[in-house]
Design an enzyme around this catalytic site. Sequence first.
Site, PDB file in Angstrom:
ATOM      1  N   HIS A 196     -11.994   5.493   5.489  1.00 51.25           N
ATOM      2  CA  HIS A 196     -11.260   7.024   6.047  1.00 51.25           C
ATOM      3  C   HIS A 196     -12.350   7.833   6.145  1.00 51.25           C
ATOM      4  O   HIS A 196     -13.209   8.116   5.422  1.00 51.25           O
ATOM      5  CB  HIS A 196     -10.150   7.263   5.515  1.00 51.25           C
ATOM      6  CG  HIS A 196      -8.838   6.365   5.523  1.00 51.25           C
ATOM      7  ND1 HIS A 196      -8.033   5.926   4.525  1.00 51.25           N
ATOM      8  CD2 HIS A 196      -8.432   5.902   6.499  1.00 51.25           C
ATOM      9  CE1 HIS A 196      -7.077   5.268   4.590  1.00 51.25           C
ATOM     10  NE2 HIS A 196      -7.342   5.011   6.023  1.00 51.25           N
ATOM     11  N   GLU A 229      -0.348   9.551   1.914  1.00 53.71           N
ATOM     12  CA  GLU A 229      -0.978  10.395   2.893  1.00 53.71           C
ATOM     13  C   GLU A 229      -1.361   9.572   4.113  1.00 53.71           C
ATOM     14  O   GLU A 229      -1.221  10.402   5.294  1.00 53.71           O
ATOM     15  CB  GLU A 229      -2.474  10.770   2.102  1.00 53.71           C
ATOM     16  CG  GLU A 229      -3.384  11.326   3.225  1.00 53.71           C
ATOM     17  CD  GLU A 229      -4.694  11.593   2.700  1.00 53.71           C
ATOM     18  OE1 GLU A 229      -5.204  12.629   2.599  1.00 53.71           O
ATOM     19  OE2 GLU A 229      -5.573  10.590   2.550  1.00 53.71           O
ATOM     20  N   ASP A 230      -1.345   8.276   4.234  1.00 55.64           N
ATOM     21  CA  ASP A 230      -1.679   7.674   5.682  1.00 55.64           C
ATOM     22  C   ASP A 230      -0.403   7.563   6.651  1.00 55.64           C
ATOM     23  O   ASP A 230      -0.766   7.422   7.776  1.00 55.64           O
ATOM     24  CB  ASP A 230      -2.154   6.322   5.234  1.00 55.64           C
ATOM     25  CG  ASP A 230      -3.364   6.215   4.609  1.00 55.64           C
ATOM     26  OD1 ASP A 230      -4.660   7.075   4.850  1.00 55.64           O
ATOM     27  OD2 ASP A 230      -3.554   5.608   3.539  1.00 55.64           O
ATOM     28  N   ARG A 269       1.115  -1.876   7.381  1.00 54.44           N
ATOM     29  CA  ARG A 269       1.503  -0.587   6.662  1.00 54.44           C
ATOM     30  C   ARG A 269       2.574   0.167   7.718  1.00 54.44           C
ATOM     31  O   ARG A 269       2.701   1.634   7.347  1.00 54.44           O
ATOM     32  CB  ARG A 269       0.196   0.175   6.485  1.00 54.44           C
ATOM     33  CG  ARG A 269      -0.740  -0.483   5.440  1.00 54.44           C
ATOM     34  CD  ARG A 269      -1.970   0.572   4.649  1.00 54.44           C
ATOM     35  NE  ARG A 269      -1.160   1.670   4.175  1.00 54.44           N
ATOM     36  CZ  ARG A 269      -1.765   2.642   3.671  1.00 54.44           C
ATOM     37  NH1 ARG A 269      -3.101   2.690   3.904  1.00 54.44           N
ATOM     38  NH2 ARG A 269      -1.032   3.611   3.015  1.00 54.44           N
ATOM     39  N   ASP A 328       0.633  -1.189   0.043  1.00 53.07           N
ATOM     40  CA  ASP A 328       0.032   0.035   0.004  1.00 53.07           C
ATOM     41  C   ASP A 328       0.914   1.070   0.171  1.00 53.07           C
ATOM     42  O   ASP A 328       0.185   2.182   0.170  1.00 53.07           O
ATOM     43  CB  ASP A 328      -0.873   0.071   1.230  1.00 53.07           C
ATOM     44  CG  ASP A 328      -2.425  -0.789   0.990  1.00 53.07           C
ATOM     45  OD1 ASP A 328      -2.956  -0.552   0.270  1.00 53.07           O
ATOM     46  OD2 ASP A 328      -2.222  -1.911   1.678  1.00 53.07           O
ATOM     47  N   CYS A 346      -5.049  10.487  -1.179  1.00 47.09           N
ATOM     48  CA  CYS A 346      -3.963   9.395  -0.433  1.00 47.09           C
ATOM     49  C   CYS A 346      -2.875   9.306  -1.014  1.00 47.09           C
ATOM     50  O   CYS A 346      -2.109   8.708  -0.671  1.00 47.09           O
ATOM     51  CB  CYS A 346      -4.807   8.009  -0.096  1.00 47.09           C
ATOM     52  SG  CYS A 346      -5.541   7.345  -1.579  1.00 47.09           S
ATOM     53  N   ARG A 386      -9.191   2.275  11.619  1.00 42.87           N
ATOM     54  CA  ARG A 386      -7.519   2.236  11.707  1.00 42.87           C
ATOM     55  C   ARG A 386      -7.347   3.441  12.841  1.00 42.87           C
ATOM     56  O   ARG A 386      -5.932   3.518  12.852  1.00 42.87           O
ATOM     57  CB  ARG A 386      -7.254   2.926  10.355  1.00 42.87           C
ATOM     58  CG  ARG A 386      -7.754   1.837   9.308  1.00 42.87           C
ATOM     59  CD  ARG A 386      -6.690   0.733   8.917  1.00 42.87           C
ATOM     60  NE  ARG A 386      -7.133  -0.117   7.921  1.00 42.87           N
ATOM     61  CZ  ARG A 386      -6.690   0.374   6.508  1.00 42.87           C
ATOM     62  NH1 ARG A 386      -5.780   1.099   6.579  1.00 42.87           N
ATOM     63  NH2 ARG A 386      -6.781  -0.791   5.771  1.00 42.87           N
TER      64      ARG A 386
HETATM   65  N1  GLY Z   1      -5.643  -0.191   0.572  1.00 42.76           N
HETATM   66  C1  GLY Z   1      -5.739   1.095   1.255  1.00 42.76           C
HETATM   67  C2  GLY Z   1      -5.796   0.430   2.735  1.00 42.76           C
HETATM   68  O1  GLY Z   1      -6.554  -0.206   3.205  1.00 42.76           O
HETATM   69  O2  GLY Z   1      -4.822   1.172   3.489  1.00 42.76           O
END
Ligand code: GLY
Length: 253
Positions: A160, A65-66, A85, A60, A247, A130
């Site tokens: 999100h 951005e995440d 991640r 990912d 993102c 998340r």
């Molecule tokens: N594929 C993006 C996420 O689930 O973080």
Amino acid sequence: MPYAIVREISASIASCELSFVSREPIDLPLARAQHAAYQRVLEALGCQLIVLPAEDALADAVFVEDVALVLDEVALMTRPGAASRRAEGRAVATVLRKYRPLLAIEAPGTLDGGDVMRVGKRIFVGQSARSNASAVDQLLALLAPHGYRVESVPMRDCLHLKSAVTAVSDDTLLINPQWVSATAFADFKLIEIDPAEPHAANALRIGDALVYPACFPRTQARLQAAGIEVRTVDVSELQKAEGAVTCCSLVFE
Ligand code: GLY
């Protein structure tokens, strides 16, 4: 001139995390061509690109951005909610520490940048799967000295907060009211997405323009009727990876 950090798409993108969409085959060459076109639009809107190489072990990683939140005063490394991640932030932190003092969310906090919508000095954080209350408490403590107000927002049925609402100008939000209640945003003008386009609330603001998926023409018409300049991009392949336009970049002055 704003900077935009982007990262090339991992060869392993087909193994990405998915929460609210079903897995479908992703055409990697097409995804990369679309991502290149997205980068050209950012450049056309005046961004200076900082392009990180793909990290094929991190499916990912294109969704930069995440992993970070970049404010005028500081940058904050998140701690993504999906364990797969957590290593994505390393290369981004290496870049960001050249531009800002770095803060970080620590365990047990988890936060995805996609859950953080900043509008001026207000920071809204989605209560998604998340991002958790510990991260919100940490954000409050870390950002209050810089004058930010942090507000936790209930949401549902999407990955999100920024799947459900994004800022399209200083005082206007684009919102899917099925996924987040408008009551949290009483101080703003709201443009609702067209109900036939539930994923249409994610728009990337660069200056006075919006980078926006071409596949939501009905909502695009609502934005244009409000006088907003829209630059469309085709993001069909990264949408299959539950990605959108915000993102894929971290934009900052
Ligand atoms: N594929 C993006 C996420 O689930 O973080």
